[in-house]
Design an enzyme around this catalytic site. Structure first.
Site, mmCIF file in Angstrom:
data_model
loop_
_atom_site.group_PDB
_atom_site.id
_atom_site.type_symbol
_atom_site.label_atom_id
_atom_site.label_comp_id
_atom_site.label_asym_id
_atom_site.label_seq_id
_atom_site.Cartn_x
_atom_site.Cartn_y
_atom_site.Cartn_z
ATOM 1 N N GLY A 183 -0.711 1.960 -5.280
ATOM 2 C CA GLY A 183 -0.370 2.290 -3.901
ATOM 3 C C GLY A 183 0.017 1.046 -3.134
ATOM 4 N N GLN A 205 1.646 -4.244 4.004
ATOM 5 C CA GLN A 205 1.389 -5.174 2.892
ATOM 6 C C GLN A 205 2.634 -5.966 2.494
ATOM 7 O OE1 GLN A 205 -0.755 -2.017 0.392
ATOM 8 N NE2 GLN A 205 -1.716 -3.929 -0.237
ATOM 9 N N CYS A 226 -7.013 -3.819 -4.439
ATOM 10 C CA CYS A 226 -5.903 -3.820 -3.488
ATOM 11 C C CYS A 226 -4.961 -4.961 -3.847
ATOM 12 C CB CYS A 226 -6.449 -4.008 -2.074
ATOM 13 S SG CYS A 226 -5.173 -4.081 -0.811
ATOM 14 N N LEU A 227 -3.663 -4.692 -3.834
ATOM 15 C CA LEU A 227 -2.703 -5.745 -4.165
ATOM 16 C C LEU A 227 -2.776 -6.909 -3.177
ATOM 17 C CD1 LEU A 227 0.378 -3.575 -5.207
ATOM 18 C CD2 LEU A 227 -1.203 -4.821 -6.699
ATOM 19 N N HIS A 286 -7.256 4.867 1.214
ATOM 20 C CA HIS A 286 -7.083 3.410 1.167
ATOM 21 C C HIS A 286 -5.788 3.001 1.868
ATOM 22 C CE1 HIS A 286 -7.258 -0.558 -1.154
ATOM 23 N NE2 HIS A 286 -6.018 -0.539 -0.711
ATOM 24 N N GLU A 287 -4.703 3.705 1.563
ATOM 25 C CA GLU A 287 -3.393 3.320 2.119
ATOM 26 C C GLU A 287 -3.294 3.656 3.606
ATOM 27 O OE1 GLU A 287 -1.774 1.333 0.385
ATOM 28 O OE2 GLU A 287 -2.735 1.767 -1.536
ATOM 29 N N HIS A 324 -4.738 0.985 5.596
ATOM 30 C CA HIS A 324 -3.840 -0.162 5.801
ATOM 31 C C HIS A 324 -3.000 0.009 7.072
ATOM 32 C CE1 HIS A 324 -4.221 -2.865 2.406
ATOM 33 N NE2 HIS A 324 -4.112 -1.895 1.526
#
Ligand code: NI
Length: 160
Positions: free
Chosen positions: A46, A51, A89-90, A131-132, A135
């Site tokens: 994701g 991000q 997480c990236l 999660h997204e 963000h």
């Protein structure tokens, strides 16, 4: 295809609230294509627009590698149940933490044609959506992690 730079923990853009995406312009179409490319290139499941440094309410997810999902202006309508598990997480490379999330969500979002749709999701997809969407409101999973983050061995990285 263009890979964008993924912003990492500590970058101020990750803590801001993203704005609604109002129309599908060429610029937004390119952003979305780049977000998918960037997520797949980084082996993530994701990615949210902030991000890659863009404060728009756009999320891309693919928890299987074969089910690309685009959520524009997503709104969580319902959440229920509970799941506790590892999350990454990236924007927090090489780390994982234990986070409790709803086990079921119902989300409303717009697609590439800017049409609204509703989606119900369980398990990993429910976790990824929560999660997204976090963000988009300037939140990272590390705020919710129980206990210290763990290091992820390079070969087994699984990040969102
Ligand atoms: Ni993330």
């Amino acid at each position: 295809m263009a890979i964008r730079k993924i912003r990492e923990i500590g970058d101020p853009v990750l803590y801001k609230i993203s704005k609604e995406m109002s129309s599908m312009t060429l610029r937004n179409r390119m952003l979305i294509d780049d977000m998918f490319d960037t997520m797949y290139e980084a082996d993530g499941v994701g990615l949210a627009a902030p991000q890659v440094g863009v404060l728009k309410r756009i999320v891309v997810i693919d928890v299987t590698g074969e089910d690309p999902l685009l959520l524009i202006n997503p709104v969580l309508l319902e959440t229920s149940g509970e799941q506790t598990g590892n999350e990454g997480c990236l924007s927090v490379p090489g780390k994982t933490g234990v986070v409790t999330r709803p086990s079921h969500v119902k989300v409303r979002a717009q697609n590439k044609e800017m049409e609204w749709f509703e989606l119900e999701a369980d398990e990993l997809l429910a976790r990824a959506i929560c999660h997204e969407v976090d963000h988009l409101d300037g939140h990272l999973y590390v705020e919710k992690a129980e206990g210290p983050l763990q290091d992820v061995p390079d070969e087994e990285e699984e990040e969102e």
